[in-house]
Motif scaffolding. Structure first.
Motif, PDB file in Angstrom:
ATOM      1  N   SER A 123       8.885   2.112   6.305  1.00 55.63           N
ATOM      2  CA  SER A 123       9.593   2.245   7.587  1.00 55.63           C
ATOM      3  C   SER A 123      11.096   2.092   7.361  1.00 55.63           C
ATOM      4  O   SER A 123      11.906   2.876   7.880  1.00 55.63           O
ATOM      5  N   GLN A 124      11.475   1.131   6.556  1.00 55.00           N
ATOM      6  CA  GLN A 124      12.889   0.916   6.271  1.00 55.00           C
ATOM      7  C   GLN A 124      13.454   2.039   5.400  1.00 55.00           C
ATOM      8  O   GLN A 124      14.615   2.450   5.559  1.00 55.00           O
ATOM      9  N   THR A 125      12.636   2.562   4.492  1.00 58.11           N
ATOM     10  CA  THR A 125      13.073   3.677   3.648  1.00 58.11           C
ATOM     11  C   THR A 125      13.369   4.904   4.499  1.00 58.11           C
ATOM     12  O   THR A 125      14.379   5.597   4.285  1.00 58.11           O
ATOM     13  N   LEU A 126      12.516   5.196   5.460  1.00 64.64           N
ATOM     14  CA  LEU A 126      12.752   6.337   6.340  1.00 64.64           C
ATOM     15  C   LEU A 126      14.060   6.167   7.103  1.00 64.64           C
ATOM     16  O   LEU A 126      14.853   7.115   7.218  1.00 64.64           O
ATOM     17  N   THR A 127      14.291   4.977   7.622  1.00 63.04           N
ATOM     18  CA  THR A 127      15.525   4.731   8.372  1.00 63.04           C
ATOM     19  C   THR A 127      16.745   4.914   7.489  1.00 63.04           C
ATOM     20  O   THR A 127      17.724   5.563   7.875  1.00 63.04           O
ATOM     21  N   LEU A 128      16.712   4.356   6.288  1.00 61.56           N
ATOM     22  CA  LEU A 128      17.841   4.503   5.364  1.00 61.56           C
ATOM     23  C   LEU A 128      18.055   5.965   4.968  1.00 61.56           C
ATOM     24  O   LEU A 128      19.177   6.365   4.636  1.00 61.56           O
ATOM     25  N   SER A 129      16.992   6.759   5.030  1.00 56.78           N
ATOM     26  CA  SER A 129      17.080   8.167   4.646  1.00 56.78           C
ATOM     27  C   SER A 129      17.368   9.075   5.838  1.00 56.78           C
ATOM     28  O   SER A 129      17.396  10.303   5.687  1.00 56.78           O
ATOM     29  N   GLY A 130      17.571   8.489   7.011  1.00 53.01           N
ATOM     30  CA  GLY A 130      17.864   9.278   8.197  1.00 53.01           C
ATOM     31  C   GLY A 130      16.655   9.977   8.777  1.00 53.01           C
ATOM     32  O   GLY A 130      16.775  11.008   9.455  1.00 53.01           O
ATOM     33  N   ARG A 131      15.467   9.434   8.542  1.00 57.06           N
ATOM     34  CA  ARG A 131      14.223  10.040   9.032  1.00 57.06           C
ATOM     35  C   ARG A 131      13.463   9.049   9.909  1.00 57.06           C
ATOM     36  O   ARG A 131      13.757   7.858   9.906  1.00 57.06           O
ATOM     37  N   TYR A 132      12.473   9.564  10.650  1.00 62.26           N
ATOM     38  CA  TYR A 132      11.703   8.684  11.533  1.00 62.26           C
ATOM     39  C   TYR A 132      10.278   9.210  11.670  1.00 62.26           C
ATOM     40  O   TYR A 132      10.041  10.414  11.807  1.00 62.26           O
ATOM     41  N   CYS A 133       9.340   8.300  11.621  1.00 58.78           N
ATOM     42  CA  CYS A 133       7.930   8.562  11.910  1.00 58.78           C
ATOM     43  C   CYS A 133       7.424   7.387  12.714  1.00 58.78           C
ATOM     44  O   CYS A 133       7.692   6.238  12.349  1.00 58.78           O
ATOM     45  N   PRO A 134       6.736   7.606  13.828  1.00 60.32           N
ATOM     46  CA  PRO A 134       6.240   6.477  14.621  1.00 60.32           C
ATOM     47  C   PRO A 134       5.455   5.482  13.768  1.00 60.32           C
ATOM     48  O   PRO A 134       4.744   5.870  12.836  1.00 60.32           O
ATOM     49  N   PHE A 135       5.593   4.206  14.099  1.00 66.54           N
ATOM     50  CA  PHE A 135       5.037   3.123  13.299  1.00 66.54           C
ATOM     51  C   PHE A 135       3.526   3.259  13.121  1.00 66.54           C
ATOM     52  O   PHE A 135       3.002   3.036  12.032  1.00 66.54           O
ATOM     53  N   GLY A 136       2.833   3.632  14.190  1.00 67.82           N
ATOM     54  CA  GLY A 136       1.384   3.780  14.100  1.00 67.82           C
ATOM     55  C   GLY A 136       0.979   4.875  13.137  1.00 67.82           C
ATOM     56  O   GLY A 136       0.046   4.714  12.331  1.00 67.82           O
ATOM     57  N   GLU A 137       1.672   6.018  13.198  1.00 69.96           N
ATOM     58  CA  GLU A 137       1.383   7.121  12.279  1.00 69.96           C
ATOM     59  C   GLU A 137       1.700   6.728  10.851  1.00 69.96           C
ATOM     60  O   GLU A 137       0.973   7.082   9.910  1.00 69.96           O
ATOM     61  N   LEU A 138       2.777   5.996  10.679  1.00 66.49           N
ATOM     62  CA  LEU A 138       3.147   5.541   9.340  1.00 66.49           C
ATOM     63  C   LEU A 138       2.110   4.565   8.804  1.00 66.49           C
ATOM     64  O   LEU A 138       1.788   4.573   7.609  1.00 66.49           O
ATOM     65  N   GLY A 139       1.541   3.744   9.690  1.00 69.29           N
ATOM     66  CA  GLY A 139       0.492   2.825   9.278  1.00 69.29           C
ATOM     67  C   GLY A 139      -0.745   3.554   8.776  1.00 69.29           C
ATOM     68  O   GLY A 139      -1.368   3.148   7.782  1.00 69.29           O
ATOM     69  N   VAL A 140      -1.100   4.630   9.467  1.00 64.52           N
ATOM     70  CA  VAL A 140      -2.243   5.441   9.036  1.00 64.52           C
ATOM     71  C   VAL A 140      -1.954   6.084   7.685  1.00 64.52           C
ATOM     72  O   VAL A 140      -2.794   6.071   6.771  1.00 64.52           O
ATOM     73  N   GLY A 141      -0.759   6.642   7.541  1.00 68.22           N
ATOM     74  CA  GLY A 141      -0.396   7.260   6.273  1.00 68.22           C
ATOM     75  C   GLY A 141      -0.389   6.261   5.129  1.00 68.22           C
ATOM     76  O   GLY A 141      -0.807   6.580   4.005  1.00 68.22           O
ATOM     77  N   THR A 142       0.083   5.046   5.413  1.00 66.74           N
ATOM     78  CA  THR A 142       0.111   4.006   4.383  1.00 66.74           C
ATOM     79  C   THR A 142      -1.301   3.621   3.954  1.00 66.74           C
ATOM     80  O   THR A 142      -1.555   3.363   2.768  1.00 66.74           O
ATOM     81  N   LEU A 143      -2.229   3.601   4.909  1.00 64.22           N
ATOM     82  CA  LEU A 143      -3.624   3.312   4.558  1.00 64.22           C
ATOM     83  C   LEU A 143      -4.178   4.404   3.637  1.00 64.22           C
ATOM     84  O   LEU A 143      -4.858   4.101   2.652  1.00 64.22           O
ATOM     85  N   HIS A 144      -3.891   5.665   3.952  1.00 59.83           N
ATOM     86  CA  HIS A 144      -4.328   6.758   3.079  1.00 59.83           C
ATOM     87  C   HIS A 144      -3.706   6.625   1.685  1.00 59.83           C
ATOM     88  O   HIS A 144      -4.386   6.832   0.669  1.00 59.83           O
ATOM     89  N   MET A 145      -2.430   6.264   1.626  1.00 58.96           N
ATOM     90  CA  MET A 145      -1.746   6.107   0.349  1.00 58.96           C
ATOM     91  C   MET A 145      -2.413   5.027  -0.498  1.00 58.96           C
ATOM     92  O   MET A 145      -2.671   5.227  -1.698  1.00 58.96           O
ATOM     93  N   LEU A 146      -2.710   3.884   0.123  1.00 52.50           N
ATOM     94  CA  LEU A 146      -3.363   2.805  -0.614  1.00 52.50           C
ATOM     95  C   LEU A 146      -4.776   3.193  -1.038  1.00 52.50           C
ATOM     96  O   LEU A 146      -5.239   2.790  -2.108  1.00 52.50           O
ATOM     97  N   GLY A 147      -5.454   3.978  -0.199  1.00 52.93           N
ATOM     98  CA  GLY A 147      -6.780   4.454  -0.574  1.00 52.93           C
ATOM     99  C   GLY A 147      -6.724   5.268  -1.855  1.00 52.93           C
ATOM    100  O   GLY A 147      -7.546   5.081  -2.766  1.00 52.93           O
ATOM    101  N   THR A 148      -5.737   6.151  -1.934  1.00 53.60           N
ATOM    102  CA  THR A 148      -5.567   6.959  -3.153  1.00 53.60           C
ATOM    103  C   THR A 148      -5.254   6.068  -4.352  1.00 53.60           C
ATOM    104  O   THR A 148      -5.812   6.247  -5.447  1.00 53.60           O
ATOM    105  N   GLN A 149      -4.366   5.104  -4.154  1.00 55.17           N
ATOM    106  CA  GLN A 149      -3.980   4.216  -5.253  1.00 55.17           C
ATOM    107  C   GLN A 149      -5.150   3.381  -5.752  1.00 55.17           C
ATOM    108  O   GLN A 149      -5.258   3.103  -6.951  1.00 55.17           O
ATOM    109  N   HIS A 150      -6.029   2.974  -4.831  1.00 55.62           N
ATOM    110  CA  HIS A 150      -7.153   2.108  -5.198  1.00 55.62           C
ATOM    111  C   HIS A 150      -8.440   2.896  -5.463  1.00 55.62           C
ATOM    112  O   HIS A 150      -9.493   2.290  -5.725  1.00 55.62           O
ATOM    113  N   GLY A 151      -8.372   4.215  -5.369  1.00 54.04           N
ATOM    114  CA  GLY A 151      -9.558   5.015  -5.625  1.00 54.04           C
ATOM    115  C   GLY A 151     -10.597   4.909  -4.527  1.00 54.04           C
ATOM    116  O   GLY A 151     -11.807   5.012  -4.800  1.00 54.04           O
TER     117      GLY A 151
END
Length: 239
Positions: free
Chosen positions: A57-85
């Motif tokens: 969330s902070q990276t997006l802000t520093l990069s001048g981008r925005y994604c709603p927190f809930g959507e970002l939470g879902v994406g983060t869960l998918h990312m961790l799923g990939t990382q953990h297999g």
């Protein structure tokens, strides 16, 4: 006219205003743990998910981008799923959303808010989460009645601790930054608030602690729980 407006903005408000962070400060995110235990076989992955959610969330802000927190939470869960297999399916996403929308209040939240309200404080919230849901997470947790306004980063599309998020609250309330105190259990949030001219009140809940490093501002108030903090605020801001 300009002089009168400047005088009005410089005068202290009749009632001190306390601004509360919501997720983890008032509401217990550990109630999401069963989802992470089921999907990853390890409930502590919840903390990895939350840390990554805040990081991006902070990276997006520093990069001048925005994604709603809930959507970002879902994406983060998918990312961790990939990382953990692990495969993240629709049922997992539905459970995450359901649990995030129904987090209960911490046991110390209700008595602390009653103390502050009875002492004459004005109370508002500032959260990274969306504010358009009905009923809101605060309503479901039985805390909404204590707050005269609820602010979300949606208005400026910059996640905390971006200066614009804190400035927006001060502008909307029509008060000087110095009259506001942020209550949060995340030091990055109090750092942001203090850097914007607010006071910072830090709750040392589990997983959160002070950072002894140069240029990191020490919070104006530090307490182990919200009721202890409420007592400090009443004693010092009402003195």
């Amino acid at each position: 006219m300009i002089e009168a407006q400047e005088q009005q903005m410089s005068e202290p408000t009749a009632a001190p205003i306390i601004v509360f962070d919501v997720n983890e400060t008032l509401l217990d995110i550990d109630t999401l743990a069963p989802l992470f235990e089921r999907v990853f076989g390890d409930a502590t992955v919840l903390r990895e998910w939350f840390a990554q959610l805040i990081l991006y969330s902070q990276t997006l802000t520093l990069s001048g981008r925005y994604c709603p927190f809930g959507e970002l939470g879902v994406g983060t869960l998918h990312m961790l799923g990939t990382q953990h297999g692990k495969t993240i399916n629709d049922a997992d996403i539905a459970e995450l959303k359901q649990r995030m929308g129904n987090m209960p209040a911490h046991a110390d939240a209700l008595p602390a808010l009653k103390m502050l309200r009875d002492a004459g404080f004005r109370l508002v919230t500032l959260t990274n989460s969306a504010s358009s849901a009905s009923p809101t997470a605060l309503e479901r947790a039985g805390l909404a009645e204590f707050f005269e306004q609820t602010f979300s980063v949606e208005s400026v599309k910059k996640f905390k601790p971006a200066p614009e998020t804190y400035a927006h609250v001060a502008d909307q309330l029509q008060v000087p930054a110095a009259s506001l105190t942020l209550v949060a259990c995340h030091l990055w949030d109090t750092i942001g608030a203090q850097s914007a001219g607010w006071q910072g009140a830090f709750i040392t809940r589990l997983h959160n602690t002070l950072l002894p490093a140069a240029e990191v501002p020490t919070p104006n108030f530090v307490a182990a729980d919200l009721t202890e903090l409420a007592s400090q605020l009443i004693d010092r801001l009402r003195a």
